[in-house]
Design an enzyme around this catalytic site. Structure first.
Site, short mmCIF file in Angstrom:
data_model
loop_
_atom_site.label_atom_id
_atom_site.label_comp_id
_atom_site.label_asym_id
_atom_site.label_seq_id
_atom_site.Cartn_x
_atom_site.Cartn_y
_atom_site.Cartn_z
N CYS A 79 -9.92 -88.14 15.92
CA CYS A 79 -10.66 -87.19 16.77
C CYS A 79 -10.00 -87.09 18.16
O CYS A 79 -8.85 -86.66 18.25
CB CYS A 79 -12.13 -87.57 16.85
SG CYS A 79 -13.17 -86.22 17.50
N HIS A 186 -13.41 -87.11 11.43
CA HIS A 186 -13.73 -88.55 11.44
C HIS A 186 -13.67 -89.10 10.00
O HIS A 186 -14.63 -88.92 9.25
CB HIS A 186 -15.14 -88.78 12.00
CG HIS A 186 -15.24 -88.62 13.48
ND1 HIS A 186 -15.00 -89.65 14.35
CD2 HIS A 186 -15.54 -87.54 14.24
CE1 HIS A 186 -15.16 -89.23 15.59
NE2 HIS A 186 -15.48 -87.94 15.56
N GLU A 188 -14.09 -92.08 9.07
CA GLU A 188 -15.15 -93.09 8.93
C GLU A 188 -16.53 -92.47 8.69
O GLU A 188 -17.48 -93.17 8.35
CB GLU A 188 -15.16 -94.01 10.15
CG GLU A 188 -15.78 -93.45 11.41
CD GLU A 188 -14.90 -92.51 12.22
OE1 GLU A 188 -15.33 -92.14 13.33
OE2 GLU A 188 -13.80 -92.15 11.75
#
Length: 206
Positions: A79, A186, A188
Site C-alpha cells: 500500500c 493489502h 494481508e
C-alpha cells in the site's frame, strides 16, 4: 527471517498475523542489526506519503533499505509502502521517495458520471501484465482488497506485473524491479489470494 519494518505508520500486526499463519519466521523492527540480518524485508504503510518519508529519513531507514536492496535482498512494499518505493510523491507537496522503482505517485481521477469515488476502497480484480513467480498458482481475475487515493504513474511498463481498473484509472496493483516488489492492495486483507501471494514471497528466500 522476514523483518517487517516499523516506522510508526504501518499495518504491522495484520501483516505479522498473515506471516505467522503461513509459518514464516518474522519480526517487527526498525533496528539496523535486524534489517541487516533479515532474509527479506516488508515495508508496510498507512497514511500520507510525505509524513512517511520524513519519518523514514529521520530514522535513517532509507539508507538501510537501499543498502539491503543493493545486496539483492527481497523487499515487498505494501500500500503506502509500495508508493514509497517510487521516485516522487505528490500528496499535498512534492516529496522524494526511495527511488527504487521508476515512477511518481499522484492522486487518482474521480468520475462522478460513472460513480467512481476517491478513495478507492474495496475488492477489485487483477489482470496480469506478465508472468511472475509471485502469482504462482493464482489465476488471473482474482479479487484483492484496496484502500487508497493515490497511485503510481510514469512507471516503466516492464516493471508492471499486474493491474486493476477503476473507472478511467489503470491501477498498478503489483510492480517489480528485480528484487524490489510493490503491492498497492493489502495482501494481508485479501483472503486466500493474498495469503498465496505472501507465501510465494516467502519462497523467494528459501
Amino acid at each position: 527471517m522476514i523483518v517487517i519494518i516499523d516506522y510508526g505508520m504501518g499495518n504491522l500486526k495484520s501483516v505479522r498475523n498473515a506471516l505467522n499463519f503461513l509459518g514464516l519466521e518474522n519480526k517487527i523492527s526498525s533496528k539496523e542489526e535486524d534489517i541487516n540480518n533479515a532474509d527479506a524485508l516488508i515495508l508496510p504503510g498507512v497514511g500520507a506519503f510525505p509524513d512517511a518519508m520524513e519519518t523514514i529519513e529521520k530514522l535513517g531507514l532509507d539508507k538501510m533499505i537501499k543498502a539491503e536492496v543493493k545486496k539483492g535482498k527481497p523487499l515487498l512494499g505494501i500500500c503506502l509502502g509500495m508508493q514509497l518505493l517510487f521516485d516522487k510523491g505528490y500528496e499535498g507537496v512534492e516529496k522524494k521517495g526511495l527511488g527504487l522503482i521508476k515512477g511518481n505517485i499522484v492522486r487518482m481521477n474521480e468520475d462522478k458520471v460513472n460513480n467512481i469515488k476517491i478513495p478507492h476502497i474495496g475488492w477489485n480484480n487483477l489482470f496480469y501484465n506478465k508472468e511472475d513467480e509471485l502469482f504462482k498458482g493464482i489465476d488471473e481475475g482474482k479479487y484483492v482488497y484496496y484502500v487508497h487515493s493515490f497511485y503510481a504513474q510514469d512507471y516503466d511498463e516492464d516493471d508492471l506485473v499486474a493491474y486493476s481498473e477503476y473507472g478511467s484509472n489503470k491501477i498498478p496493483g503489483v510492480v517489480r524491479c528485480k528484487n524490489v516488489i510493490g503491492a498497492q492492495f493489502h495482501p494481508e486483507k485479501s483472503g486466500d489470494v493474498g495469503v498465496n501471494i505472501l507465501r510465494n514471497f516467502g519462497e523467494l528466500i528459501k
